[in-house]
Motif scaffolding. Sequence first.
Motif, PDB file in Angstrom:
ATOM      1  N   UNK A   1      -6.213   5.962   3.603  1.00 39.53           N
ATOM      2  CA  UNK A   1      -6.554   7.367   3.806  1.00 39.53           C
ATOM      3  C   UNK A   1      -5.460   8.075   4.612  1.00 39.53           C
ATOM      4  N   UNK A   2      -4.974   7.440   5.655  1.00 38.90           N
ATOM      5  CA  UNK A   2      -3.965   8.052   6.517  1.00 38.90           C
ATOM      6  C   UNK A   2      -2.617   8.174   5.809  1.00 38.90           C
ATOM      7  N   UNK A   3      -2.170   7.107   5.152  1.00 35.46           N
ATOM      8  CA  UNK A   3      -0.876   7.122   4.468  1.00 35.46           C
ATOM      9  C   UNK A   3      -0.881   8.151   3.335  1.00 35.46           C
ATOM     10  N   UNK A   4      -1.902   8.115   2.510  1.00 34.26           N
ATOM     11  CA  UNK A   4      -1.985   9.061   1.386  1.00 34.26           C
ATOM     12  C   UNK A   4      -2.068  10.499   1.892  1.00 34.26           C
ATOM     13  N   UNK A   5      -2.859  10.712   2.925  1.00 38.56           N
ATOM     14  CA  UNK A   5      -3.013  12.055   3.485  1.00 38.56           C
ATOM     15  C   UNK A   5      -1.699  12.620   3.998  1.00 38.56           C
TER      16      UNK A   5
ATOM     17  N   UNK B   1       0.842  -1.198   0.000  1.00 39.73           N
ATOM     18  CA  UNK B   1       0.000   0.000   0.000  1.00 39.73           C
ATOM     19  C   UNK B   1       0.879   1.252   0.000  1.00 39.73           C
ATOM     20  N   UNK B   2       1.908   1.269   0.828  1.00 40.86           N
ATOM     21  CA  UNK B   2       2.812   2.429   0.901  1.00 40.86           C
ATOM     22  C   UNK B   2       3.533   2.608  -0.434  1.00 40.86           C
ATOM     23  N   UNK B   3       4.082   1.527  -0.966  1.00 42.40           N
ATOM     24  CA  UNK B   3       4.801   1.609  -2.240  1.00 42.40           C
ATOM     25  C   UNK B   3       3.863   1.994  -3.381  1.00 42.40           C
TER      26      UNK B   3
ATOM     27  N   UNK C   1      -6.742   3.350  15.065  1.00 38.87           N
ATOM     28  CA  UNK C   1      -7.877   2.618  14.496  1.00 38.87           C
ATOM     29  C   UNK C   1      -8.808   2.100  15.591  1.00 38.87           C
ATOM     30  N   UNK C   2     -10.105   2.295  15.363  1.00 38.99           N
ATOM     31  CA  UNK C   2     -11.133   1.770  16.269  1.00 38.99           C
ATOM     32  C   UNK C   2     -11.930   0.715  15.509  1.00 38.99           C
ATOM     33  N   UNK C   3     -12.070  -0.468  16.124  1.00 35.24           N
ATOM     34  CA  UNK C   3     -12.661  -1.642  15.466  1.00 35.24           C
ATOM     35  C   UNK C   3     -14.020  -1.383  14.809  1.00 35.24           C
ATOM     36  N   UNK C   4     -14.918  -0.708  15.456  1.00 34.48           N
ATOM     37  CA  UNK C   4     -16.280  -0.583  14.937  1.00 34.48           C
ATOM     38  C   UNK C   4     -16.481   0.513  13.903  1.00 34.48           C
ATOM     39  N   UNK C   5     -15.440   1.226  13.504  1.00 32.02           N
ATOM     40  CA  UNK C   5     -15.610   2.398  12.648  1.00 32.02           C
ATOM     41  C   UNK C   5     -15.156   2.178  11.210  1.00 32.02           C
ATOM     42  N   UNK C   6     -15.303   1.014  10.658  1.00 31.29           N
ATOM     43  CA  UNK C   6     -14.923   0.777   9.273  1.00 31.29           C
ATOM     44  C   UNK C   6     -13.743  -0.164   9.165  1.00 31.29           C
TER      45      UNK C   6
ATOM     46  N   UNK D   1       5.435   4.870   6.410  1.00 26.60           N
ATOM     47  CA  UNK D   1       5.551   3.939   7.543  1.00 26.60           C
ATOM     48  C   UNK D   1       5.034   4.607   8.820  1.00 26.60           C
ATOM     49  N   UNK D   2       5.427   5.853   9.029  1.00 29.03           N
ATOM     50  CA  UNK D   2       4.967   6.581  10.229  1.00 29.03           C
ATOM     51  C   UNK D   2       3.453   6.773  10.200  1.00 29.03           C
ATOM     52  N   UNK D   3       2.916   7.057   9.021  1.00 28.49           N
ATOM     53  CA  UNK D   3       1.467   7.229   8.890  1.00 28.49           C
ATOM     54  C   UNK D   3       0.744   5.906   9.153  1.00 28.49           C
ATOM     55  N   UNK D   4       1.324   4.802   8.688  1.00 27.68           N
ATOM     56  CA  UNK D   4       0.736   3.490   8.954  1.00 27.68           C
ATOM     57  C   UNK D   4       0.761   3.205  10.458  1.00 27.68           C
ATOM     58  N   UNK D   5       1.827   3.574  11.125  1.00 27.17           N
ATOM     59  CA  UNK D   5       1.915   3.417  12.583  1.00 27.17           C
ATOM     60  C   UNK D   5       0.808   4.226  13.264  1.00 27.17           C
ATOM     61  N   UNK D   6       0.610   5.440  12.800  1.00 32.56           N
ATOM     62  CA  UNK D   6      -0.444   6.277  13.377  1.00 32.56           C
ATOM     63  C   UNK D   6      -1.818   5.659  13.142  1.00 32.56           C
TER      64      UNK D   6
END
Length: 170
Positions: free
Chosen positions: A61-65, A16-18, A48-53, A38-43
């Motif tokens: 969304x986080x990595x691209x952002x 996904x990152x590549x 991440x909350x289980x019930x929210x998607x 990698x840092x964005x994936x860590x974040x």
Amino acid sequence: MQGQSFEEILTQFEPLIKGQLKKLNLYRSHDHFYQIGVCALWEAYRKYEEGKGSFPAFALYTVRGHMLMELRKERTYDERYVLQDQQTSTDFVIPAPIGDLFRGEDPLAELEPYLGQLSARELLWVQEAIVFEKKLGEIAAEQNVSKNTVATWRKTALKKLRCVVGVARG
């Protein structure tokens, strides 16, 4: 997600990152942007909350952002600041327009050996853009054509001139 370690998540989501690096054409500072991914994936892993998607969508969304935010920061920095070696000193010398250098003589006379291959429109572009230093939009407005048309004249003229200059040198 909580059952997996971040190392497992990183291994699973490295494509996904590549992929984002490739989609955003980030070849210049590849390692820098990979680290941001990698840092964005860590974040994303931490927040991440289980019930929210689904996690993959949230990670994307986080990595691209984060990569896009870094690109914006770099662009803003480049627009505001000029590196010292990129500065040109214009404090002492004010360059004369190319048209002033010819003083009354035909400005294209010295370029004549190179211009034989050009069409009338390409020759017009050379004279207006190079000799009289007009911008593409100005030429288009004067000739009542679109900017794309003038850009095409420029493209074909430069292509022909490169061939002629290459033959002359070789």
